[in-house]
Design a protein around this motif. Structure first.
Motif, PDB file in Angstrom:
ATOM      1  N   VAL A  22     -42.353  57.180 -97.723  1.00 53.05           N
ATOM      2  CA  VAL A  22     -40.938  56.723 -97.831  1.00 53.05           C
ATOM      3  C   VAL A  22     -40.772  55.790 -99.284  1.00 53.05           C
ATOM      4  O   VAL A  22     -41.722  55.108 -99.616  1.00 53.05           O
ATOM      5  CB  VAL A  22     -40.432  55.825 -96.730  1.00 53.05           C
TER       6      VAL A  22
ATOM      7  N   ARG B 234     -31.301  61.205 -98.624  1.00 54.98           N
ATOM      8  CA  ARG B 234     -31.350  60.074 -97.753  1.00 54.98           C
ATOM      9  C   ARG B 234     -32.420  59.062 -98.161  1.00 54.98           C
ATOM     10  O   ARG B 234     -33.271  59.508 -98.664  1.00 54.98           O
ATOM     11  CB  ARG B 234     -31.803  60.668 -96.578  1.00 54.98           C
ATOM     12  N   GLY B 235     -31.868  57.806 -98.301  1.00 52.62           N
ATOM     13  CA  GLY B 235     -32.848  56.890 -98.562  1.00 52.62           C
ATOM     14  C   GLY B 235     -32.255  55.427 -98.250  1.00 52.62           C
ATOM     15  O   GLY B 235     -31.369  54.843 -97.675  1.00 52.62           O
TER      16      GLY B 235
ATOM     17  N   GLU C 108     -27.041  58.130 -97.349  1.00 52.57           N
ATOM     18  CA  GLU C 108     -26.998  59.564 -97.152  1.00 52.57           C
ATOM     19  C   GLU C 108     -25.821  60.131 -97.763  1.00 52.57           C
ATOM     20  O   GLU C 108     -24.770  59.890 -97.182  1.00 52.57           O
ATOM     21  CB  GLU C 108     -27.059  59.733 -95.674  1.00 52.57           C
TER      22      GLU C 108
ATOM     23  N   LYS D  97     -37.560  54.354 -89.796  1.00 54.32           N
ATOM     24  CA  LYS D  97     -38.122  55.727 -89.148  1.00 54.32           C
ATOM     25  C   LYS D  97     -36.888  56.461 -88.457  1.00 54.32           C
ATOM     26  O   LYS D  97     -36.773  57.569 -88.731  1.00 54.32           O
ATOM     27  CB  LYS D  97     -39.157  55.483 -88.044  1.00 54.32           C
TER      28      LYS D  97
ATOM     29  N   TYR E 271     -33.682  56.097 -88.869  1.00 54.11           N
ATOM     30  CA  TYR E 271     -32.504  56.416 -89.952  1.00 54.11           C
ATOM     31  C   TYR E 271     -33.112  57.904 -90.501  1.00 54.11           C
ATOM     32  O   TYR E 271     -32.387  58.722 -90.850  1.00 54.11           O
ATOM     33  CB  TYR E 271     -32.572  55.382 -90.926  1.00 54.11           C
ATOM     34  N   LEU E 272     -34.443  57.939 -91.116  1.00 55.55           N
ATOM     35  CA  LEU E 272     -34.915  59.093 -91.860  1.00 55.55           C
ATOM     36  C   LEU E 272     -35.197  60.287 -91.129  1.00 55.55           C
ATOM     37  O   LEU E 272     -35.089  61.197 -91.593  1.00 55.55           O
ATOM     38  CB  LEU E 272     -36.261  58.473 -92.589  1.00 55.55           C
TER      39      LEU E 272
END
Length: 104
Positions: free
Chosen positions: A48, A18-19, A77, A99, A101-102
């Motif tokens: 991150v 995920r990024g 992702e 935030k 999303y992660l």
């Protein structure tokens, strides 16, 4: 924020992690502002990592991901694009988006 080349992008994409990937062009004034906002957001988030890529060198990626304009932020992702963001609004807005999303 690290400038990625094709190999680094491919390694990230194939990892399924995920990024976030930031696409820009150097002559785009809005991209300059967006890049500075992302540097602040990245520092505030700590661990991150956000990769950035100059679309002038990778027009095939623009086509593959149907990137309509720059600046563009792709939330990735599992080897797929989860969300595409064009309007960066503000640093607090970006912090919350990244935030959220992660954490997701």
């Amino acid at each position: 924020m690290l400038e990625w080349n094709r190999d680094e992008f491919s390694a990230f994409w194939e990892s399924g992690e995920r990024g976030v990937v930031y696409f820009y062009t150097p002559m785009c004034g809005t991209c300059q502002v967006a890049g500075k906002m992302l540097v602040v957001a990245e520092a505030a988030l700590g661990d991150v990592s956000i990769g950035k890529m100059n679309l002038n060198y990778y027009p095939d990626l623009a086509q593959s991901f149907a990137i309509e304009s720059v600046p563009c932020l792709l939330f990735v992702e599992g080897g797929r694009v989860a969300e595409t963001l064009y309007a960066f609004h503000s640093v607090p807005y970006l912090l919350e988006k990244i935030k959220g999303y992660l954490r997701g």
